[in-house]
Enzyme design. Structure first.
Site, PDB file in Angstrom:
ATOM      1  N   HIS A  61      54.776  53.976  39.099  1.00  0.00           N
ATOM      2  CA  HIS A  61      54.546  52.751  39.868  1.00  0.00           C
ATOM      3  C   HIS A  61      53.696  53.017  41.107  1.00  0.00           C
ATOM      4  O   HIS A  61      54.184  53.575  42.090  1.00  0.00           O
ATOM      5  CB  HIS A  61      55.921  52.210  40.293  1.00  0.00           C
ATOM      6  CG  HIS A  61      55.901  50.882  40.965  1.00  0.00           C
ATOM      7  ND1 HIS A  61      56.972  50.015  40.869  1.00  0.00           N
ATOM      8  CD2 HIS A  61      54.999  50.249  41.738  1.00  0.00           C
ATOM      9  CE1 HIS A  61      56.707  48.913  41.557  1.00  0.00           C
ATOM     10  NE2 HIS A  61      55.510  49.035  42.108  1.00  0.00           N
ATOM     11  N   HIS A  63      49.959  51.378  43.356  1.00  0.00           N
ATOM     12  CA  HIS A  63      48.955  50.314  43.488  1.00  0.00           C
ATOM     13  C   HIS A  63      47.624  50.968  43.859  1.00  0.00           C
ATOM     14  O   HIS A  63      47.519  51.570  44.926  1.00  0.00           O
ATOM     15  CB  HIS A  63      49.379  49.305  44.562  1.00  0.00           C
ATOM     16  CG  HIS A  63      50.675  48.616  44.226  1.00  0.00           C
ATOM     17  ND1 HIS A  63      50.732  47.422  43.548  1.00  0.00           N
ATOM     18  CD2 HIS A  63      51.970  48.974  44.442  1.00  0.00           C
ATOM     19  CE1 HIS A  63      52.001  47.065  43.373  1.00  0.00           C
ATOM     20  NE2 HIS A  63      52.778  47.990  43.907  1.00  0.00           N
ATOM     21  N   LEU A  64      46.653  50.849  42.973  1.00  0.00           N
ATOM     22  CA  LEU A  64      45.344  51.466  43.231  1.00  0.00           C
ATOM     23  C   LEU A  64      44.307  50.440  43.683  1.00  0.00           C
ATOM     24  O   LEU A  64      43.183  50.804  44.050  1.00  0.00           O
ATOM     25  CB  LEU A  64      44.865  52.250  42.007  1.00  0.00           C
ATOM     26  CG  LEU A  64      45.766  53.424  41.591  1.00  0.00           C
ATOM     27  CD1 LEU A  64      45.178  54.173  40.403  1.00  0.00           C
ATOM     28  CD2 LEU A  64      46.019  54.388  42.749  1.00  0.00           C
ATOM     29  N   ASP A 153      54.572  42.807  39.076  1.00  0.00           N
ATOM     30  CA  ASP A 153      55.068  43.456  40.291  1.00  0.00           C
ATOM     31  C   ASP A 153      54.482  42.858  41.573  1.00  0.00           C
ATOM     32  O   ASP A 153      53.297  42.544  41.645  1.00  0.00           O
ATOM     33  CB  ASP A 153      54.763  44.951  40.271  1.00  0.00           C
ATOM     34  CG  ASP A 153      55.361  45.639  41.478  1.00  0.00           C
ATOM     35  OD1 ASP A 153      56.582  45.587  41.635  1.00  0.00           O
ATOM     36  OD2 ASP A 153      54.592  46.200  42.284  1.00  0.00           O
ATOM     37  N   HIS A 180      60.007  43.187  38.937  1.00  0.00           N
ATOM     38  CA  HIS A 180      60.205  43.232  40.398  1.00  0.00           C
ATOM     39  C   HIS A 180      61.378  42.293  40.674  1.00  0.00           C
ATOM     40  O   HIS A 180      61.207  41.084  40.685  1.00  0.00           O
ATOM     41  CB  HIS A 180      58.927  42.746  41.088  1.00  0.00           C
ATOM     42  CG  HIS A 180      59.034  42.677  42.579  1.00  0.00           C
ATOM     43  ND1 HIS A 180      58.236  43.417  43.420  1.00  0.00           N
ATOM     44  CD2 HIS A 180      59.836  41.947  43.393  1.00  0.00           C
ATOM     45  CE1 HIS A 180      58.550  43.151  44.681  1.00  0.00           C
ATOM     46  NE2 HIS A 180      59.506  42.250  44.690  1.00  0.00           N
ATOM     47  N   HIS A 233      61.708  49.741  41.588  1.00  0.00           N
ATOM     48  CA  HIS A 233      62.217  49.948  42.955  1.00  0.00           C
ATOM     49  C   HIS A 233      63.604  49.357  43.271  1.00  0.00           C
ATOM     50  O   HIS A 233      63.753  48.476  44.110  1.00  0.00           O
ATOM     51  CB  HIS A 233      61.210  49.473  44.003  1.00  0.00           C
ATOM     52  CG  HIS A 233      60.498  48.172  43.703  1.00  0.00           C
ATOM     53  ND1 HIS A 233      61.149  47.021  43.329  1.00  0.00           N
ATOM     54  CD2 HIS A 233      59.179  47.869  43.740  1.00  0.00           C
ATOM     55  CE1 HIS A 233      60.258  46.060  43.150  1.00  0.00           C
ATOM     56  NE2 HIS A 233      59.061  46.544  43.382  1.00  0.00           N
ATOM     57  N   ASP A 306      55.838  53.616  44.343  1.00  0.00           N
ATOM     58  CA  ASP A 306      55.411  52.276  44.781  1.00  0.00           C
ATOM     59  C   ASP A 306      54.364  52.415  45.900  1.00  0.00           C
ATOM     60  O   ASP A 306      54.369  51.656  46.876  1.00  0.00           O
ATOM     61  CB  ASP A 306      56.588  51.409  45.244  1.00  0.00           C
ATOM     62  CG  ASP A 306      56.189  49.933  45.360  1.00  0.00           C
ATOM     63  OD1 ASP A 306      55.052  49.572  44.998  1.00  0.00           O
ATOM     64  OD2 ASP A 306      57.024  49.140  45.836  1.00  0.00           O
ATOM     65  N   HIS A 310      47.505  49.712  52.414  1.00  0.00           N
ATOM     66  CA  HIS A 310      46.967  48.516  53.070  1.00  0.00           C
ATOM     67  C   HIS A 310      46.010  48.951  54.178  1.00  0.00           C
ATOM     68  O   HIS A 310      46.054  50.093  54.638  1.00  0.00           O
ATOM     69  CB  HIS A 310      48.103  47.675  53.673  1.00  0.00           C
ATOM     70  CG  HIS A 310      48.946  46.995  52.628  1.00  0.00           C
ATOM     71  ND1 HIS A 310      48.486  45.950  51.860  1.00  0.00           N
ATOM     72  CD2 HIS A 310      50.231  47.212  52.238  1.00  0.00           C
ATOM     73  CE1 HIS A 310      49.452  45.554  51.036  1.00  0.00           C
ATOM     74  NE2 HIS A 310      50.513  46.306  51.235  1.00  0.00           N
TER      75      HIS A 310
HETATM   76  O1  DOR Z   1      56.079  46.541  49.353  1.00  0.00           O
HETATM   77  C1  DOR Z   1      55.490  46.229  48.334  1.00  0.00           C
HETATM   78  N1  DOR Z   1      54.146  46.218  48.281  1.00  0.00           N
HETATM   79  N2  DOR Z   1      56.194  45.870  47.265  1.00  0.00           N
HETATM   80  C2  DOR Z   1      55.607  45.353  46.164  1.00  0.00           C
HETATM   81  O2  DOR Z   1      56.292  45.065  45.210  1.00  0.00           O
HETATM   82  C3  DOR Z   1      54.148  45.117  46.134  1.00  0.00           C
HETATM   83  C4  DOR Z   1      53.463  46.066  47.045  1.00  0.00           C
HETATM   84  C5  DOR Z   1      52.006  45.745  47.269  1.00  0.00           C
HETATM   85  O3  DOR Z   1      51.309  45.445  46.306  1.00  0.00           O
HETATM   86  O4  DOR Z   1      51.558  45.832  48.411  1.00  0.00           O
END
Ligand code: DOR
Length: 426
Positions: A61, A63-64, A153, A180, A233, A306, A310
């Site tokens: 899990h 996020h790219l 998700d 999720h 998660h 996870d 950002h």
């Molecule tokens: O904290 C999170 N950020 N939980 C998620 O399920 C999505 C993720 C995101 O994509 O930033």
């Protein structure tokens, strides 16, 4: 490609119960031999004395962010961060822009990964079109393109009928549905865990029940349909117990927990610390204790990062507007080593939760040092201390509540498919 001979390491291969000092020989991208006093010619030798040698980590899990959110991360930068964290396989979530809900988009990710990633990238496709929860995405076509599961998700699939159908469609495809679990109505405008800290800060809370209700519903639907359900998660004591009971009844269930939900409590949010804002939210010590118990008794199968990178501006704002998520690939292993150093989790078990256990959820021949398997290896120093400095991150996301913290345990070398993709030179 030169053979690589790793000498005198503590070789831990949870898939076979191996834990011994020895050598490992890699040849043509595969594991060739594991044993004592191996010698060969024309190789590159790595001295692993006092280091641990294990399968490369497998992250179910992360996020790219590509396509659409390249300011936060790209497949290239995310894969470098993964390699730095000891990961040789990562599954990427489809909450991109546009969301990964059809075959061309999955093909796009595979193509970029092939060209630009230094490790194995396995995409996850949406459950519903554009993650809107209204109609099913093109699951069969995405399966053909190689997705390893389906998930919306970041959002819960609100409509139980849609979720039921998604599970039914997933069955002949042989892939898990990954949920999720945060009931949308109960989580509502919540910003952090519901409790004393939220009250003190005057923030709206998300009750543990938001997760428990969602987990309970989906376990019931998995039981009804016979589909494979993977709970992403897990963060609450209640969810751990529901999963434990579901597994006992024979429901086809698996579950993951993140390093941050194992390491941090809701108190991290004090001071309106947006770096600790995450979904699901950080909970309490009794939840953490239950999560660890769940790992030990097998209720929770895997640890997944996870990784949610950002931009600075996404976090540098008032708490209510801040994005949820932690950039976790580069700190995951060392954060988790706290559990080992404090005697709460044996090292081989931690490695299992990062290697063969997630690999078995993927049903892939990964996460093991068996002869003939891909030569994906992590080599780490269990006792080396280092301080988290986001300026050194390979990830574009510098958002972490662990910044400035001194952690013990450091990845030294990561090998993917027989090639060194990360080397710590400090
Ligand atoms: O904290 C999170 N950020 N939980 C998620 O399920 C999505 C993720 C995101 O994509 O930033």
């Amino acid at each position: 490609m030169k053979d690589i001979l790793i000498k005198n390491g503590r070789i831990i291969n949870p898939a076979t119960g191996t834990d011994e000092i020895g050598d490992l020989l890699l040849s043509n991208g595969r594991i060739k031999q594991l044993g004592q006093n191996i010698s060969c010619q024309n190789n590159e030798t790595i001295d692993a004395t006092s280091l641990v040698v294990c399968p490369g980590f497998v992250d179910l899990h992360c996020h790219l962010r590509q396509p659409g959110f390249e300011a936060k991360e790209t497949i290239s930068s995310g894969s470098k961060a993964a390699a730095k964290g000891g990961f040789t396989t990562v599954c990427c979530m489809p909450n991109t822009n546009p969301p990964l809900d059809n075959l061309p988009l999955i093909t796009y990710v595979n193509t970029i990964a092939e060209k630009e990633a230094s490790i194995r990238i396995l995409p996850i496709g949406c459950i519903t079109r554009a993650r809107k929860g209204d109609e099913l995405a093109d699951m069969a076509a995405m399966a053909q393109a190689g997705v390893v599961g389906f998930s919306d998700d970041g959002s819960y699939v609100k409509n139980p009928q849609i979720m039921r159908r998604a599970m039914e469609y997933s069955l002949p495809l042989g892939l898990p549905v990954i949920e999720h679990c945060e009931d949308t109505a109960l989580a509502a405008d919540g910003q952090m865990n519901e409790g004393i800290v939220a009250t003190a800060l005057g923030l709206c809370g998300i009750p543990a029940a938001a997760e428990d209700v969602a987990v309970a519903r989906d376990i019931i639907l998995a039981e009804l349909t016979g589909a494979r359900l993977h709970i992403a998660h897990v963060s609450t004591k209640g969810a751990v117990e529901l999963i434990r009971q579901g597994k006992k009844r024979g429901v086809r269930l698996t579950a993951e927990v993140t390093p941050h939900h194992l390491a941090l409590t809701e108190e991290r949010v004090l001071g309106f610390n947006t770096q600790a804002k995450v979904a699901p939210p950080l909970r309490t010590q009794s939840d953490i204790d239950a999560l660890i118990e769940g790992l030990i008794d097998g209720t929770i199968d895997a640890i997944a990062t996870d990784h949610a990178p950002h931009t600075i501006n996404d976090k540098l704002c008032e708490f209510g507007s801040a994005a949820c998520g932690i950039s976790g690939l580069e700190t995951a292993f060392a954060v988790l080593m706290k559990l080992v150093h404090s005697g709460k989790l044996p090292l081989p078990m931690l490695i299992a939760k990062l290697t063969n256990e997630p690999a078995s959820i993927l049903r892939m021949r990964l996460g093991s040092l068996e002869v003939g398997a891909p030569a994906d290896i992590a080599i780490f120093a269990p006792d080396i201390e280092w301080t988290v400095d986001t300026a050194n991150f390979a990830s574009k996301g510098h958002n972490t509540p662990f910044a400035g913290e001194t952690l013990k345990g450091k990845v030294r070398t990561t090998i993917y498919s027989g090639q060194i993709v990360y080397q710590d030179n400090e």
